[in-house]
Design a protein around this motif. Structure first.
Motif, PDB file in Angstrom:
ATOM      1  N   LEU A 287       0.833  -1.202   0.000  1.00 22.25           N
ATOM      2  CA  LEU A 287       0.000   0.000   0.000  1.00 22.25           C
ATOM      3  C   LEU A 287       0.869   1.253   0.000  1.00 22.25           C
ATOM      4  N   GLY A 288       1.923   1.234   0.803  1.00 19.76           N
ATOM      5  CA  GLY A 288       2.820   2.384   0.863  1.00 19.76           C
ATOM      6  C   GLY A 288       3.487   2.651  -0.474  1.00 19.76           C
ATOM      7  N   ALA A 289       3.932   1.590  -1.135  1.00 23.22           N
ATOM      8  CA  ALA A 289       4.580   1.753  -2.439  1.00 23.22           C
ATOM      9  C   ALA A 289       3.590   2.308  -3.467  1.00 23.22           C
ATOM     10  N   GLY A 290       2.372   1.786  -3.435  1.00 21.46           N
ATOM     11  CA  GLY A 290       1.353   2.280  -4.358  1.00 21.46           C
ATOM     12  C   GLY A 290       1.018   3.737  -4.119  1.00 21.46           C
ATOM     13  N   ILE A 291       0.926   4.102  -2.842  1.00 20.14           N
ATOM     14  CA  ILE A 291       0.616   5.492  -2.489  1.00 20.14           C
ATOM     15  C   ILE A 291       1.735   6.426  -2.949  1.00 20.14           C
ATOM     16  N   ILE A 292       2.976   6.011  -2.770  1.00 15.33           N
ATOM     17  CA  ILE A 292       4.106   6.845  -3.218  1.00 15.33           C
ATOM     18  C   ILE A 292       4.018   7.076  -4.719  1.00 15.33           C
ATOM     19  N   TRP A 293       3.759   6.007  -5.482  1.00 16.69           N
ATOM     20  CA  TRP A 293       3.681   6.140  -6.939  1.00 16.69           C
ATOM     21  C   TRP A 293       2.552   7.077  -7.347  1.00 16.69           C
ATOM     22  N   ILE A 294       1.372   6.877  -6.752  1.00 13.49           N
ATOM     23  CA  ILE A 294       0.214   7.698  -7.124  1.00 13.49           C
ATOM     24  C   ILE A 294       0.415   9.157  -6.728  1.00 13.49           C
ATOM     25  N   TRP A 295       0.941   9.400  -5.526  1.00 14.26           N
ATOM     26  CA  TRP A 295       1.065  10.776  -5.045  1.00 14.26           C
ATOM     27  C   TRP A 295       2.258  11.511  -5.656  1.00 14.26           C
ATOM     28  N   LEU A 296       3.101  10.810  -6.398  1.00 14.62           N
ATOM     29  CA  LEU A 296       4.164  11.469  -7.143  1.00 14.62           C
ATOM     30  C   LEU A 296       3.687  11.920  -8.523  1.00 14.62           C
ATOM     31  N   GLN A 297       2.492  11.449  -8.914  1.00 15.02           N
ATOM     32  CA  GLN A 297       1.949  11.798 -10.222  1.00 15.02           C
ATOM     33  C   GLN A 297       1.348  13.208 -10.206  1.00 15.02           C
ATOM     34  N   LYS A 298       1.086  13.713 -11.395  1.00 14.31           N
ATOM     35  CA  LYS A 298       0.492  15.037 -11.539  1.00 14.31           C
ATOM     36  C   LYS A 298      -1.013  14.924 -11.791  1.00 14.31           C
ATOM     37  N   GLY A 299      -1.768  15.797 -11.163  1.00 18.73           N
ATOM     38  CA  GLY A 299      -3.194  15.907 -11.437  1.00 18.73           C
ATOM     39  C   GLY A 299      -4.044  14.796 -10.847  1.00 18.73           C
ATOM     40  N   ALA A 300      -5.363  14.836 -11.198  1.00 18.28           N
ATOM     41  CA  ALA A 300      -6.355  13.841 -10.752  1.00 18.28           C
ATOM     42  C   ALA A 300      -6.300  13.647  -9.239  1.00 18.28           C
ATOM     43  N   PHE A 301      -6.452  14.741  -8.498  1.00 16.80           N
ATOM     44  CA  PHE A 301      -6.351  14.642  -7.043  1.00 16.80           C
ATOM     45  C   PHE A 301      -7.407  13.712  -6.462  1.00 16.80           C
ATOM     46  N   HIS A 302      -8.578  13.617  -7.101  1.00 17.18           N
ATOM     47  CA  HIS A 302      -9.622  12.758  -6.549  1.00 17.18           C
ATOM     48  C   HIS A 302      -9.186  11.295  -6.504  1.00 17.18           C
ATOM     49  N   VAL A 303      -8.340  10.886  -7.459  1.00 20.90           N
ATOM     50  CA  VAL A 303      -7.818   9.519  -7.453  1.00 20.90           C
ATOM     51  C   VAL A 303      -6.801   9.346  -6.325  1.00 20.90           C
ATOM     52  N   LYS A 304      -5.925  10.337  -6.162  1.00 17.39           N
ATOM     53  CA  LYS A 304      -4.955  10.299  -5.062  1.00 17.39           C
ATOM     54  C   LYS A 304      -5.681  10.232  -3.723  1.00 17.39           C
ATOM     55  N   ALA A 305      -6.730  11.042  -3.583  1.00 17.64           N
ATOM     56  CA  ALA A 305      -7.488  11.097  -2.338  1.00 17.64           C
ATOM     57  C   ALA A 305      -8.158   9.764  -2.047  1.00 17.64           C
ATOM     58  N   ALA A 306      -8.767   9.166  -3.069  1.00 15.63           N
ATOM     59  CA  ALA A 306      -9.426   7.870  -2.889  1.00 15.63           C
ATOM     60  C   ALA A 306      -8.417   6.796  -2.511  1.00 15.63           C
TER      61      ALA A 306
ATOM     62  N   ALA B  37      -1.225   5.909 -16.022  1.00 17.83           N
ATOM     63  CA  ALA B  37      -0.360   5.020 -16.795  1.00 17.83           C
ATOM     64  C   ALA B  37      -0.090   5.608 -18.179  1.00 17.83           C
ATOM     65  N   VAL B  38       1.165   5.532 -18.631  1.00 22.61           N
ATOM     66  CA  VAL B  38       1.547   6.041 -19.953  1.00 22.61           C
ATOM     67  C   VAL B  38       1.341   4.925 -20.962  1.00 22.61           C
ATOM     68  N   PRO B  39       0.508   5.145 -21.981  1.00 21.64           N
ATOM     69  CA  PRO B  39       0.280   4.091 -22.967  1.00 21.64           C
ATOM     70  C   PRO B  39       1.553   3.757 -23.733  1.00 21.64           C
ATOM     71  N   ILE B  40       1.739   2.486 -23.958  1.00 20.63           N
ATOM     72  CA  ILE B  40       2.938   2.026 -24.659  1.00 20.63           C
ATOM     73  C   ILE B  40       2.632   1.977 -26.152  1.00 20.63           C
ATOM     74  N   ARG B  41       3.351   2.756 -26.918  1.00 20.21           N
ATOM     75  CA  ARG B  41       3.144   2.800 -28.353  1.00 20.21           C
ATOM     76  C   ARG B  41       4.437   2.400 -29.064  1.00 20.21           C
ATOM     77  N   PRO B  42       4.340   1.696 -30.141  1.00 21.72           N
ATOM     78  CA  PRO B  42       5.566   1.301 -30.871  1.00 21.72           C
ATOM     79  C   PRO B  42       6.267   2.522 -31.448  1.00 21.72           C
ATOM     80  N   ALA B  43       7.559   2.567 -31.276  1.00 21.14           N
ATOM     81  CA  ALA B  43       8.343   3.696 -31.798  1.00 21.14           C
ATOM     82  C   ALA B  43       8.606   3.477 -33.275  1.00 21.14           C
ATOM     83  N   VAL B  44       8.099   4.356 -34.062  1.00 22.33           N
ATOM     84  CA  VAL B  44       8.261   4.246 -35.511  1.00 22.33           C
ATOM     85  C   VAL B  44       8.994   5.489 -36.001  1.00 22.33           C
ATOM     86  N   SER B  45      10.124   5.307 -36.583  1.00 22.43           N
ATOM     87  CA  SER B  45      10.915   6.447 -37.062  1.00 22.43           C
ATOM     88  C   SER B  45      10.315   6.986 -38.345  1.00 22.43           C
ATOM     89  N   ARG B  46      10.660   8.225 -38.613  1.00 21.59           N
ATOM     90  CA  ARG B  46      10.184   8.829 -39.850  1.00 21.59           C
ATOM     91  C   ARG B  46      10.735   8.075 -41.071  1.00 21.59           C
TER      92      ARG B  46
END
Length: 402
Positions: free
Chosen positions: A288-307, A386-395
């Protein structure tokens, strides 16, 4: 938005409104019937019925009589409280709250035991409604929180679940815009120190140093006030008694391990050893502590952090009973600010049914209910952060493909 969609939304809101009002009305009917048949407040002979609240009222009596330290003499506390109230308490009896809380109990003991019980519930529900309104900002949120099943459990036994939920909810809701108020509420919440394991982790991870400072000032001021009123010895009496009671509940199981709504209590109820139970609870707290650290280090969506913080606060404590899970309404109201999907609504209903079943010798229903709420929090956190994982495609690659 189509007119049909708007109409469907209004119909759903009306259905929810009717459902929560129906539950509240059902709770009131249960309490009224209990009074009429002599199962709550007074028995069939007109004598007051003992509840958990008797310990609160009795502690206040000792304060008013100038013998506050006697509140930590459990045998004396039980016998005198029963004698003065007329309510005979059978079974396990305890008082393990810090001296800071004795200042509150003194006010409760100014009136008779039944009148004090009703007044305590009225105050708690009002404070609870205030906190929920602060979070949800709508009347429907308040009504839904009042329909949360532990509300009935807490009222029946005269416990402090309303106050705990109100302090936790109001504190978290005030973190961003009212740090001093948040600190004050967190400081007051130290009357239940078992719920303070995860909160500092979140505040430090989020960098809310002003809240931490105000919470420290608040808690320290209350401790100093209690010493000024009762003297320093009473704190020694409190620590001695708290250690004994923790031994009776967490080691000996005097209050019945199946009534403990925590992972620790579940392991012990299954026959697990003291070491196994503490290791399991320790792993849960670490996760729980590890999860809380990860969530509370994120930006925005305070209602999720609070929950997340409210849920982790409840799950992290090895010492939690059914009435403490009034506070589980807090994360649900935070999550409800952005609405629930059909699947999420089903999880909320399942969580309500579980905690509404009450303590069981087969499973810690409230603990499982909290795990369901935790699953909602995790799902929201993964959606928002969570950051969506997208395939890196070069120009160059795109050019050659063309």
């Amino acid at each position: 938005m189509r007119i049909a969609d708007f109409t469907a939304g209004k119909n759903l809101q009306r259905l929810i409104y009717l459902a929560v009002c129906g539950l509240i009305f059902a709770y009131l009917c249960v309490l009224v019937i209990a009074v009429l048949i002599g199962d709550w407040l007074f028995d069939a002979n007109g004598q007051p019925i003992a509840t958990d609240f008797l310990a609160f009222w009795g502690a206040g009596k000792f304060v008013l009589q100038g013998h506050a330290a006697d509140a930590y003499n459990l045998e004396m506390h039980k016998s005198i409280s029963s004698a003065e109230s007329g309510a005979v308490f059978n079974g396990y009896y305890s008082w393990q709250y810090p001296p800071t809380f004795l200042l509150v109990t003194a006010a409760l003991a100014l009136v008779s035991y039944p009148a004090a019980l009703v007044s305590w519930m009225a105050f708690g529900i009002t404070f609870y409604a205030f906190a929920i309104r602060l979070i949800g900002e709508t009347r429907l949120a308040v009504l839904a929180a009042m329909a949360w099943p532990p509300v009935l459990w807490n009222t029946a036994v005269g416990q402090n679940g309303f106050v705990t939920a109100a302090l936790l909810g109001a504190a978290i809701a005030s973190i961003e815009k009212r740090p001093a108020l948040a600190g004050l509420f967190f400081g007051l919440l130290t009357y239940k120190p078992q719920f303070g394991l995860i909160i500092p982790v979140a505040l430090i991870a989020g960098g809310y140093w002003r809240v931490i400072g105000w919470a420290t000032i608040s808690a320290t001021a209350m401790a100093v006030l209690s010493i000024a009123v009762f003297g320093t010895q009473i704190w020694s009496d409190f620590f001695d008694t708290a250690a004994k009671i923790n031994g009776m509940i967490l080691v000996d199981g005097r209050a019945d391990f199946s009534k403990l709504q925590s992972l620790y209590g579940f392991v012990r109820a299954l026959g697990g050893s003291l070491t196994t139970a503490w290791v399991a609870q320790g792993f849960l707290i670490a996760a729980l502590g590890a999860g809380i650290i990860w969530i509370w280090l994120q930006k925005g969506a305070f209602h999720v952090k609070a929950a997340a913080l409210a849920t982790a606060t409840i799950l992290g404590s090895p010492y939690a009973f059914i009435y403490d899970f009034v506070a589980l309404a807090v994360p649900l109201v935070f999550l409800g600010k952005t609405g629930f999907s059909a699947k999420e609504s089903a999880v909320v209903i399942a969580a309500g049914i579980l905690v509404g079943c009450g303590p069981s010798q087969y499973a810690p229903t409230a603990f499982f209910s909290a795990l369901l709420v935790l699953s909602l929090v995790i799902g929201r956190a993964l959606q928002v952060y969570a950051v969506p994982i997208r395939p890196a495609v070069s120009r160059a690659g795109m050019a050659s493909a063309n």
